[in-house]
Design an enzyme around this catalytic site. Sequence first.
Site, PDB file in Angstrom:
ATOM      1  N   ARG B  17       0.655  -0.894  -0.310  1.00  0.00           N
ATOM      2  CA  ARG B  17       0.371   0.527   0.153  1.00  0.00           C
ATOM      3  C   ARG B  17       1.000   1.340  -0.123  1.00  0.00           C
ATOM      4  NH1 ARG B  17      -0.729   5.178   2.147  1.00  0.00           N
ATOM      5  NH2 ARG B  17      -0.795   3.770   5.076  1.00  0.00           N
ATOM      6  N   ASP B  18       1.424   1.541   0.803  1.00  0.00           N
ATOM      7  CA  ASP B  18       2.578   3.060   1.355  1.00  0.00           C
ATOM      8  C   ASP B  18       3.745   2.585   0.213  1.00  0.00           C
ATOM      9  OD1 ASP B  18       3.353   5.180   2.146  1.00  0.00           O
ATOM     10  OD2 ASP B  18       4.417   4.734   4.084  1.00  0.00           O
ATOM     11  N   HIS B 209       7.154   4.647  11.551  1.00  0.00           N
ATOM     12  CA  HIS B 209       6.870   4.372  10.629  1.00  0.00           C
ATOM     13  C   HIS B 209       7.903   5.914  10.225  1.00  0.00           C
ATOM     14  CE1 HIS B 209       4.223   4.363   6.827  1.00  0.00           C
ATOM     15  NE2 HIS B 209       4.998   5.126   6.948  1.00  0.00           N
ATOM     16  N   HIS B 211      10.034   6.695   7.823  1.00  0.00           N
ATOM     17  CA  HIS B 211      11.477   6.478   5.235  1.00  0.00           C
ATOM     18  C   HIS B 211      12.281   6.794   5.769  1.00  0.00           C
ATOM     19  CE1 HIS B 211       7.268   6.872   3.617  1.00  0.00           C
ATOM     20  NE2 HIS B 211       6.862   6.933   4.511  1.00  0.00           N
ATOM     21  N   CYS B 242       7.363   9.822  -1.000  1.00  0.00           N
ATOM     22  CA  CYS B 242       6.682  11.085  -0.477  1.00  0.00           C
ATOM     23  C   CYS B 242       6.417  11.933  -1.948  1.00  0.00           C
ATOM     24  CB  CYS B 242       6.931  11.373   0.779  1.00  0.00           C
ATOM     25  SG  CYS B 242       5.912  13.119   1.088  1.00  0.00           S
ATOM     26  N   ASN B 251       9.839   3.362   2.070  1.00  0.00           N
ATOM     27  CA  ASN B 251       9.699   3.160   3.444  1.00  0.00           C
ATOM     28  C   ASN B 251      11.543   2.244   3.882  1.00  0.00           C
ATOM     29  OD1 ASN B 251       7.205   3.510   4.320  1.00  0.00           O
ATOM     30  ND2 ASN B 251       6.767   2.968   2.663  1.00  0.00           N
TER      31      ASN B 251
END
Lengths: 301, 301
Positions: B17-18, B209, B211, B242, B251
């Site tokens: 997903r991300d 979380h 990055h 991003c 990530n």
Amino acid sequence: MDTRNNSFVRIVEVGARDGLQNEKTLLPPEVKIALVDRLSATGLKTIEATSFVSARWVPQLADAEEVFRRIRKVPGVSYPVLVPNEQGYRAARAVGATDVSVFTAASEAFNRTNINASIADSLTRFQPILEHAKADGVKVRGYVSTVLGCPYQGEVPVADVVSVAKRLYDMGCYEISLGDTIGVGTPAKARAMLLAVAQEVPMHALAVHFHDTYGQALANILACLEEGVRVVDSAVSGTGGCPYAKGATGNVASEDVVYMLEGLGLETGINLDLLVATGAWLAAQLGKPTASRVTRARTAA
Amino acid sequence: MDTRNNSFVRIVEVGARDGLQNEKTLLPPEVKIALVDRLSATGLKTIEATSFVSARWVPQLADAEEVFRRIRKVPGVSYPVLVPNEQGYRAARAVGATDVSVFTAASEAFNRTNINASIADSLTRFQPILEHAKADGVKVRGYVSTVLGCPYQGEVPVADVVSVAKRLYDMGCYEISLGDTIGVGTPAKARAMLLAVAQEVPMHALAVHFHDTYGQALANILACLEEGVRVVDSAVSGTGGCPYAKGATGNVASEDVVYMLEGLGLETGINLDLLVATGAWLAAQLGKPTASRVTRARTAA
């Protein structure tokens, strides 16, 4: 360069030696001289300039004498050079070096394979260097490699790391750099190894030297900072690698280390913008993308 | 999934997903389904499967319904999906989702620019989702982004992070994931932010979380583990980025996180070899080098 100031971390920039010696793209001496001069302008206090090893083993650094002669020596900045033996020491002294480094492994198998000598023989070979250095007023830094693993023997007992580090310190090295040459270490192992060595060698005489092969370098540095280490080796743009470890990437990037240290409120005296610019410039000279995440982020379009 | 066992760390795999939502190479549903199925085989307990957002905003995940329907649901593994609003919630439920996630920022500027709503409006929009979820027995995870910095407003006050996290928790989210969306954070800041939030939301209900834009992710995770967090978001092969932060890389790579955790003696239940194989495979599907250092080292020729 006062490592007794607990908020100051001294970065030992090893890109021009440990970095370049493992880069395949041969650079002309002018580029290496420009690299060291640019690094001098960043505020770095210790810049490893080159290595007086046989050109047969390290073709990239065959121009050690020319490079060392022609770099601008900024007052207050040290320019150590690696010397493998007495001959290298004399060559370094002939061009005016006042700081040298010697290099051995904590792993017997690594030492025999790559230096073609037992650890004991390596140390014996360093004895006259340390004697000359003492007489000449030259500072000697000792590198211990493979402190968290070896590509040949696998595990390296912590006791072996302690023993080699202590021998080098007792022989007169002012600082011992503990190197995870193949980058396999993780924070708890790095911490335990550092604390074991610090039982025998004062923490202020220890440096940590991580490669980022498994991405663990910054986490390992953080763990070692928490235990009190205040000297960190790194290479601008994350150059280098270990030719003996498959997939080994280079030294941890100085830019990424400085970024973390600044965030931790620790001082380095280094201008990160100038360091990033130098890293981007070096990557262009080598014709490859920078391995520094900070430089990648800061120079992205 | 017992986060009360202090030596167990639950990885929330967000690559499908991300990670993918920010990858430009569009993958067919078959590849995404294979990705989730491969991840299920690694021992991961939480695998974010897709996002039920408008295909207009995230073309990569336009096939959310098909992907979710066709993935193999392994007993004991959760497959949360992101839902932006009630419509997304209904779509997710229609294909059988039992775990959903909602997403807002700690930065007002980020929220307004990217979600086109104030933080307060976002939270209001989540209210009916959380009410339905409670009635339906569906678990809701809350994401808070930009917790250590924002590409628009720069600094994000810790108090704002605490406030949003607490609101989401009080509204019924079982877990709050604290995201450094643009990867600018360093360990001391990450630690301080986590501890501030943990004053209002129990540590066992918090996830981190990170990055890896500035290479700090593993060091930040280490600092947060030291404070007691036991849930870590990551993406196999370090996919993503991003789109709003220049030079932002993805990530933190799950492989690198698991490697570190294993070295720290923490359990994940994950087979690292299978995870590395999945990461290498995904990188090949995306036609780009893996961002995981571990996968790079392990798959080097």
